[in-house]
Design a protein around this motif. Structure first.
Motif, PDB file in Angstrom:
ATOM      1  N   SER A  89      41.890  39.872  31.042  1.00  0.00           N
ATOM      2  CA  SER A  89      41.541  40.912  32.002  1.00  0.00           C
ATOM      3  C   SER A  89      42.687  41.012  32.993  1.00  0.00           C
ATOM      4  O   SER A  89      43.375  40.026  33.252  1.00  0.00           O
ATOM      5  N   LEU A 114      42.353  35.715  33.297  1.00  0.00           N
ATOM      6  CA  LEU A 114      42.637  36.727  34.323  1.00  0.00           C
ATOM      7  C   LEU A 114      44.121  36.715  34.693  1.00  0.00           C
ATOM      8  O   LEU A 114      44.665  35.681  35.089  1.00  0.00           O
ATOM      9  N   ASP A 152      41.282  46.151  35.532  1.00  0.00           N
ATOM     10  CA  ASP A 152      39.824  46.177  35.476  1.00  0.00           C
ATOM     11  C   ASP A 152      39.200  45.680  36.770  1.00  0.00           C
ATOM     12  O   ASP A 152      38.091  46.061  37.123  1.00  0.00           O
ATOM     13  N   LEU A 153      39.891  44.741  37.409  1.00  0.00           N
ATOM     14  CA  LEU A 153      39.251  43.951  38.454  1.00  0.00           C
ATOM     15  C   LEU A 153      40.086  43.943  39.731  1.00  0.00           C
ATOM     16  O   LEU A 153      41.318  43.903  39.666  1.00  0.00           O
ATOM     17  N   LYS A 176      36.596  48.516  37.805  1.00  0.00           N
ATOM     18  CA  LYS A 176      35.218  48.405  37.313  1.00  0.00           C
ATOM     19  C   LYS A 176      34.461  47.206  37.872  1.00  0.00           C
ATOM     20  O   LYS A 176      33.236  47.167  37.867  1.00  0.00           O
ATOM     21  N   VAL A 177      35.214  46.203  38.301  1.00  0.00           N
ATOM     22  CA  VAL A 177      34.598  44.970  38.779  1.00  0.00           C
ATOM     23  C   VAL A 177      35.299  44.544  40.066  1.00  0.00           C
ATOM     24  O   VAL A 177      36.530  44.516  40.123  1.00  0.00           O
ATOM     25  N   LEU A 178      34.508  44.246  41.090  1.00  0.00           N
ATOM     26  CA  LEU A 178      35.066  43.820  42.369  1.00  0.00           C
ATOM     27  C   LEU A 178      34.633  42.397  42.680  1.00  0.00           C
ATOM     28  O   LEU A 178      33.469  42.042  42.510  1.00  0.00           O
ATOM     29  N   TRP A 179      35.591  41.624  43.148  1.00  0.00           N
ATOM     30  CA  TRP A 179      35.295  40.255  43.565  1.00  0.00           C
ATOM     31  C   TRP A 179      35.516  40.238  45.075  1.00  0.00           C
ATOM     32  O   TRP A 179      36.645  40.233  45.541  1.00  0.00           O
ATOM     33  N   PHE A 193      30.412  46.578  38.967  1.00  0.00           N
ATOM     34  CA  PHE A 193      29.825  45.277  39.248  1.00  0.00           C
ATOM     35  C   PHE A 193      30.570  44.635  40.406  1.00  0.00           C
ATOM     36  O   PHE A 193      31.797  44.615  40.445  1.00  0.00           O
TER      37      PHE A 193
END
Lengths: 220, 220
Positions: A89, A114, A152-153, A176-179, A193
């Motif tokens: 990713s 990652l 993506d992240l 698409k994805v958050l941390w 997400f």
């Protein structure tokens, strides 16, 4: 939610436990402590119930041999596959403060599939400066980077007051994805997400244990 | 493990969920979104089951009114009391790298009853330098600081290879609770509590979601 390879969706508490097993079993192997591991060994280190360890491993299709244990390599391989560590990713870090810098200089992400591709900030004085091998880019470059590098992240390490607007900008750019490491909740569309990494969640447990410890000492 | 005020010990998964409820309900109140909150509202934001929310709150003695919900202030107050946020704990940071610096400059700990009293490192070039209002002290000062300032907790932000020896030194100095941010497990005596904050635990969930997202897109 979609179905996983086993026909059901794993809850985040299960995912977190799998990761703890992964670390424990990986260290066992590295330290040469044998090619098998028992649910009791895992349970003891993690202060949990051995039945739950067996249940979690059974849920991902790993079965032990009675009175022998689990094959350590099978446990590791299956967890890696289930969690998707074998598929790369691509991520970015938004916010080049101390925490963002610590993230950028952490080399462990690659082990989990990652790859951090870029580091962004809004602060003109930070842009162009070097942080852990990355040149800080202005946030307005994000949409282009997301498109060209198939990001993506996004790891969000901006101050709390900027978190929502930066998150929305990243989502509009295609992330698409958050941390989220900003100490505030952010609201995202259903298809995105977000994982909130409130440092205070860890504190909750520590504070509780300290309080208990104090009382048991006072009453002793 | 000792018993809590309710006669049983809360598991760490419950403690973490309580902390998530605490954040959600706190934000609701701050945003003026009403003095009551329902288990369904909490459950939706946190992607969980409303029954479990009610069960957790019942376990700490908070009961809602059917078709009305929970009193937001009561939820917050009870969680603060159960988790021990009203009692001040004193902590130190061991390791003045980027992560240690980010921790030292985080002002949110006080809200949860944690006061950071000092910052330590082994690196001669760092000692005496300023970090977020703290002067970095040599690690050998730790026993004295623990004694004089009644330190309960140490945040471990040293590199993985130094983690075990620094943890052992801190425990010998009298620290009762360790919050380990070094990416390795550490072994501690039974009476010491350690919480491992592996960054990869969060990654496990994100990686899993990304993999799922990718597959649902490819199969669409």
């Amino acid at each position: 939610m979609a179905k996983n390879v086993l026909g059901h969706d794993l809850k985040h508490t299960v995912l977190e436990r799998l990761m703890h097993y992964y670390h424990f079993v990986g260290e066992q192997l590295e330290n040469g402590q044998g090619a098998t591991v028992t649910s009791t060994q895992i349970a003891e280190l993690l202060h949990m119930d051995a039945t739950l360890v067996r249940k979690d491993l059974a849920a991902i299709g790993v079965r032990g041999i009675p009175r022998v244990g689990f094959n350590a390599r099978e446990v590791l391989g299956t967890i890696r596959e289930i969690l998707g560590f074998e598929e790369v990713s691509r991520g970015v870090i938004l916010g080049a403060g101390r925490l963002g810098g610590a993230m950028a200089s952490y080399h462990g992400f690659a082990r989990y599939g990652l790859k951090i591709c870029a580091l962004f900030d809004c602060e003109p004085t930070k842009i162009g400066s070097g942080w852990a091998g990355y040149v800080v880019q202005p946030l307005e470059n994000l949409p282009q980077v997301v498109r060209e590098e198939q990001i993506d992240l996004a790891i969000l390490t901006v101050p709390a007051e900027a978190a929502q607007s930066v998150a929305t900008f990243a989502i509009d750019a295609g992330v698409k994805v958050l941390w989220n490491f900003a100490n505030t909740n952010i609201h995202v569309p259903e298809e995105v997400f977000v994982r909130h990494e409130h440092i205070s969640v860890g504190l909750a447990e520590l504070s509780y244990r300290l309080k208990r410890h104090r009382r048991s000492t006072h009453h002793a």
